[in-house]
Scaffold this active site. Structure first.
Site, short mmCIF file in Angstrom:
data_model
loop_
_atom_site.label_atom_id
_atom_site.label_comp_id
_atom_site.label_asym_id
_atom_site.label_seq_id
_atom_site.Cartn_x
_atom_site.Cartn_y
_atom_site.Cartn_z
NE ARG A 188 37.44 34.59 39.39
CZ ARG A 188 37.55 35.48 40.19
NH1 ARG A 188 36.52 35.73 41.20
NH2 ARG A 188 38.14 36.63 40.06
CG LEU A 189 33.01 26.69 42.45
CD1 LEU A 189 32.85 26.07 43.72
CD2 LEU A 189 33.82 25.89 41.29
#
Length: 210
Positions: A188-189
């Site tokens: 989720r970066l």
């Protein structure tokens, strides 16, 4: 499996400042072309979000029909809910989601009508059924299926295969004031690059936290 357990790891690509185009239109064009090459289903489909005079938002999927340095064009019934919203509040947001490429593009801006000539040209390029449908549909108003089909027959009999463009139907252009390009990344970066006008005809790029 519960809904809360549905998730996917995004690992197909990256979006970095050093390789992003200086112009958001160029960046959009590159990504749109890649969506076409990847055979993404309906890559020209976008969510259009509007807000009415009371502040109530609404959203729907429409098809982009053109884009260039002037903005992003779509066509609709001016008397539809979105048309009424845009009359009261001529600002809108667009969202393209190209899931197979793990990408989305957000665009915000002000709305203007395209010229009558542009609307005429696009209307007459549409299939006959779509042109008659523009007459038959009082878009966003309650109607039965039988009534809708009866209206289509009425206008088919009236205009044959040469219906003119209805006065209540035509194009809008969203003139962008903000672009955001999102590329899914692992853990989720995600990569999020935002383009804002620099006041001198160019754009400033910054990275947003995912």
């Amino acid at each position: 499996m519960s809904v809360s357990d549905l998730r996917q790891s995004y690992e197909k690509s990256v979006l970095l400042e050093e390789t992003a185009a200086a112009s958001p239109l160029d960046q959009f064009t590159q990504w749109f072309d890649e969506a076409l090459q990847a055979k993404v289903p309906e890559p020209n489909a976008m969510t259009l979000a509007t807000v009415d005079s009371t502040g109530q938002p609404s959203a729907r999927t429409v098809l982009i029909k053109g884009f260039d340095a002037r903005g992003f064009v779509f066509f609709t019934n001016y008397e539809s809910r979105k048309g009424r919203d845009l009359l009261a509040n001529p600002r809108a947001a667009l969202l393209f989601f190209w899931q197979p490429l793990e990408r989305q593009v957000r665009i915000e801006g002000v709305i203007e009508k395209v010229s009558a000539e542009e609307s005429d040209a696009y209307f007459h390029s549409r299939p006959l059924g779509s042109r008659l449908g523009a007459w038959a549909s009082e878009q966003s108003q309650p109607i039965t299926r039988a009534e809708l089909e009866a209206r289509e027959r009425t206008f088919r009999e009236r205009y044959g295969d040469q219906p003119p463009r209805p006065p209540h139907w035509g194009g809008y252009r969203l003139v962008p004031t903000l672009f955001e390009f999102w590329q899914g990344r692992a853990s989720r970066l995600h990569d999020r690059l935002r383009y804002l006008p620099d006041g001198q005809g160019g754009w400033v790029i910054d990275r947003l936290s995912p």
